[in-house]
Design an enzyme around this catalytic site. Structure first.
Site, PDB file in Angstrom:
ATOM      1  N   ALA A  67       0.857  -1.187   0.000  1.00 33.04           N
ATOM      2  CA  ALA A  67       0.000   0.000   0.000  1.00 33.04           C
ATOM      3  C   ALA A  67       0.889   1.232   0.000  1.00 33.04           C
ATOM      4  CB  ALA A  67      -0.886  -0.017   1.238  1.00 33.04           C
ATOM      5  N   GLY A 111       0.643  -5.279   0.563  1.00 34.06           N
ATOM      6  CA  GLY A 111      -0.417  -5.367  -0.443  1.00 34.06           C
ATOM      7  C   GLY A 111       0.104  -5.916  -1.770  1.00 34.06           C
ATOM      8  N   GLU A 114       0.018  -9.567  -1.397  1.00 34.81           N
ATOM      9  CA  GLU A 114      -1.408  -9.953  -1.421  1.00 34.81           C
ATOM     10  C   GLU A 114      -1.972  -9.885  -2.847  1.00 34.81           C
ATOM     11  OE1 GLU A 114      -2.151  -7.065   1.647  1.00 34.81           O
ATOM     12  OE2 GLU A 114      -2.841  -8.628   3.015  1.00 34.81           O
ATOM     13  N   GLU A 134       3.773  -5.486   7.266  1.00 32.34           N
ATOM     14  CA  GLU A 134       2.855  -4.534   7.901  1.00 32.34           C
ATOM     15  C   GLU A 134       3.094  -4.401   9.399  1.00 32.34           C
ATOM     16  OE1 GLU A 134       1.985  -6.871   5.718  1.00 32.34           O
ATOM     17  OE2 GLU A 134       0.474  -6.127   4.313  1.00 32.34           O
TER      18      GLU A 134
HETATM   19  C1  HXC Z   1       5.057   4.494  -0.582  1.00 28.58           C
HETATM   20  C2  HXC Z   1       7.108   3.624  -1.113  1.00 28.58           C
HETATM   21  C3  HXC Z   1       6.715   2.354  -0.675  1.00 28.58           C
HETATM   22  C4  HXC Z   1       5.388   2.211  -0.175  1.00 28.58           C
HETATM   23  C5  HXC Z   1       8.728   2.226  -1.357  1.00 28.58           C
HETATM   24  N1  HXC Z   1       8.365   3.492  -1.529  1.00 28.58           N
HETATM   25  N2  HXC Z   1       7.732   1.512  -0.840  1.00 28.58           N
HETATM   26  N3  HXC Z   1       6.284   4.687  -1.067  1.00 28.58           N
HETATM   27  N4  HXC Z   1       4.601   3.307  -0.157  1.00 28.58           N
HETATM   28  N5  HXC Z   1       4.896   1.047   0.227  1.00 28.58           N
HETATM   29  C6  HXC Z   1       9.176   4.580  -2.083  1.00 28.58           C
HETATM   30  C7  HXC Z   1      10.231   5.053  -1.123  1.00 28.58           C
HETATM   31  O1  HXC Z   1       9.699   5.967  -0.209  1.00 28.58           O
HETATM   32  C8  HXC Z   1      11.222   5.678  -2.059  1.00 28.58           C
HETATM   33  O2  HXC Z   1      10.756   6.949  -2.442  1.00 28.58           O
HETATM   34  C9  HXC Z   1      11.143   4.790  -3.299  1.00 28.58           C
HETATM   35  O3  HXC Z   1       9.900   4.124  -3.201  1.00 28.58           O
HETATM   36  C10 HXC Z   1      12.245   3.759  -3.338  1.00 28.58           C
HETATM   37  O4  HXC Z   1      12.229   3.054  -2.111  1.00 28.58           O
HETATM   38  P1  HXC Z   1      13.513   2.919  -1.170  1.00 28.58           P
HETATM   39  O5  HXC Z   1      13.014   2.659   0.200  1.00 28.58           O
HETATM   40  O6  HXC Z   1      14.447   4.060  -1.355  1.00 28.58           O
HETATM   41  O7  HXC Z   1      14.207   1.638  -1.798  1.00 28.58           O
HETATM   42  P2  HXC Z   1      15.084   0.524  -1.050  1.00 28.58           P
HETATM   43  O8  HXC Z   1      16.046   1.159  -0.117  1.00 28.58           O
HETATM   44  O9  HXC Z   1      15.586  -0.354  -2.142  1.00 28.58           O
HETATM   45  O10 HXC Z   1      14.038  -0.296  -0.157  1.00 28.58           O
HETATM   46  C11 HXC Z   1      13.017  -1.030  -0.785  1.00 28.58           C
HETATM   47  C12 HXC Z   1      11.971  -1.478   0.256  1.00 28.58           C
HETATM   48  C13 HXC Z   1      11.482  -0.278   1.060  1.00 28.58           C
HETATM   49  C14 HXC Z   1      12.629  -2.519   1.204  1.00 28.58           C
HETATM   50  C15 HXC Z   1      10.846  -2.173  -0.502  1.00 28.58           C
HETATM   51  O11 HXC Z   1      11.064   0.727   0.137  1.00 28.58           O
HETATM   52  C16 HXC Z   1      10.324  -0.585   1.947  1.00 28.58           C
HETATM   53  O12 HXC Z   1      10.481  -1.170   3.023  1.00 28.58           O
HETATM   54  N6  HXC Z   1       9.117  -0.164   1.521  1.00 28.58           N
HETATM   55  C17 HXC Z   1       7.912  -0.335   2.323  1.00 28.58           C
HETATM   56  C18 HXC Z   1       7.411  -1.742   2.263  1.00 28.58           C
HETATM   57  C19 HXC Z   1       6.208  -1.937   3.145  1.00 28.58           C
HETATM   58  O13 HXC Z   1       6.243  -1.708   4.366  1.00 28.58           O
HETATM   59  N7  HXC Z   1       5.096  -2.353   2.540  1.00 28.58           N
HETATM   60  C20 HXC Z   1       3.869  -2.637   3.259  1.00 28.58           C
HETATM   61  C21 HXC Z   1       3.008  -1.406   3.207  1.00 28.58           C
HETATM   62  S1  HXC Z   1       1.552  -1.610   4.160  1.00 28.58           S
HETATM   63  P3  HXC Z   1      11.732   8.228  -2.464  1.00 28.58           P
HETATM   64  O14 HXC Z   1      10.831   9.371  -2.779  1.00 28.58           O
HETATM   65  O15 HXC Z   1      12.381   8.294  -1.130  1.00 28.58           O
HETATM   66  O16 HXC Z   1      12.715   7.893  -3.569  1.00 28.58           O
HETATM   67  C22 HXC Z   1       0.542  -2.523   3.205  1.00 28.58           C
HETATM   68  C23 HXC Z   1      -0.816  -2.790   3.762  1.00 28.58           C
HETATM   69  C24 HXC Z   1      -1.668  -3.501   2.742  1.00 28.58           C
HETATM   70  O17 HXC Z   1       0.871  -2.927   2.137  1.00 28.58           O
HETATM   71  C25 HXC Z   1      -3.129  -3.357   3.048  1.00 28.58           C
HETATM   72  C26 HXC Z   1      -3.993  -3.803   1.902  1.00 28.58           C
HETATM   73  C27 HXC Z   1      -3.804  -3.018   0.674  1.00 28.58           C
END
Ligand code: HXC
Length: 260
Positions: A67, A111, A114, A134
């Site tokens: 998400a 997500g 999922e 999450e």
């Molecule tokens: C918004 C995101 C994002 C996300 C990455 N980005 N994931 N933005 N939402 N889920 C953005 C970062 O902010 C960054 O933007 C760019 O993408 C590149 O990511 P980096 O973090 O710089 O890359 P890296 O260091 O390679 O790390 C990759 C990563 C990390 C390990 C995937 O980005 C990460 O942990 N992302 C979050 C993953 C997460 O927690 N997902 C679950 C979300 S909750 P900038 O502008 O800084 O370049 C969820 C709930 C689902 O999914 C509910 C149902 C839908």
């Protein structure tokens, strides 16, 4: 064709629709616009009789990193409960009646994992990572991660992923039964398209009912599932395509299926 901002839609092979998530700068984070466009494209594919299978993919770095965390940062519980359009979008994906093949490279997190699990077959490139992080945000999976993942990989592995937030690599995902195949990353999309093309050439009514029957296995008791399968098996004897398939075999020729 409809104009989209967050996805690309193409028909690269006869009968096969390709949907590419297209927010590469944020690793295809699933903002509401993206999910709405995806659901709309899936609904069009569902209603288009020329589409026999769909391939869903991202890019080499990410299938989808979950998400959009920025978008959901200030949301209240009441807003989340009331997100009917988003829920309807997920429902459209889950209930898509045609085969859906996911080609996954890079991150499939939250997500994104999922979403991949909504697919009937997942092909992953080496280097793909699947996870439900999450918990690190004070949340739990919200689109099937506790349910679908548990059915796919079993309780202990699902618990480990959901409680630690640690991702697993493609090899572990294959061993756990989460994905169907691992290929070199540059071949993941080609392989998914190849599988979709193979399926697109099969008799569509049997394909549809086969998908439905396999999905029922996750919900029914074995006895009810076997009964359901038997009835669908018998039902298919009423189709022209069944007659054609059997006849073509006996005449040692290729069958021509018409979806009837
Ligand atoms: C918004 C995101 C994002 C996300 C990455 N980005 N994931 N933005 N939402 N889920 C953005 C970062 O902010 C960054 O933007 C760019 O993408 C590149 O990511 P980096 O973090 O710089 O890359 P890296 O260091 O390679 O790390 C990759 C990563 C990390 C390990 C995937 O980005 C990460 O942990 N992302 C979050 C993953 C997460 O927690 N997902 C679950 C979300 S909750 P900038 O502008 O800084 O370049 C969820 C709930 C689902 O999914 C509910 C149902 C839908």
């Amino acid at each position: 064709m409809t104009a989209y901002t967050d996805i690309l839609v193409d028909t690269p092979k006869p009968g096969v629709r390709l949907i590419t998530l297209n927010r590469p700068k944020v690793l295809n984070a699933l903002r509401s616009t993206l999910l709405e466009e995806l659901a709309a494209a899936i609904a069009l594919a569902r209603d288009d009789t020329d589409v026999r299978a769909v391939v869903l993919t991202g890019n080499e770095r990410a299938f989808a990193a979950g998400a959009d965390i920025a978008e959901m940062a200030d949301r209240t519980a009441v807003e989340v409960v009331g997100m009917d359009r988003r829920m309807a979008g997920w429902h459209t994906l889950r209930s898509f009646p045609k085969p859906l093949v996911a080609a996954v490279n890079g991150f499939a997190l939250g997500g994104g994992c999922e979403l991949a699990m909504c697919a009937d077959i997942i092909v992953a490139g080496e280097g793909a990572r699947f996870g439900q992080p999450e918990i690190n945000l004070g949340l739990i999976p919200g689109a099937g991660g506790t349910q679908r993942l548990t059915r796919a990989v079993g309780k202990s592995r699902a618990m480990k992923m959901v409680l630690t937030g640690e991702a697993i690599d493609a090899r572990a995902a294959l061993a756990a039964g989460l994905i169907a195949e691992i290929v070199p990353p540059e071949l993941a999309l080609d392989r998914a398209l190849e599988l979709a093309e193979m399926i697109a050439a099969k008799p569509p009514v049997a394909v549809r009912l086969a998908k439905e029957a396999v999905l029922k296995a996750q919900e029914m008791t074995l006895e009810a599932g076997l009964d359901y399968e038997r009835k669908v098996f018998a039902l298919l004897f009423a189709t022209e395509d069944r007659r054609e398939g059997v006849q073509a075999f006996l005449e040692k020729r290729k069958p021509v299926f018409k979806g009837r």
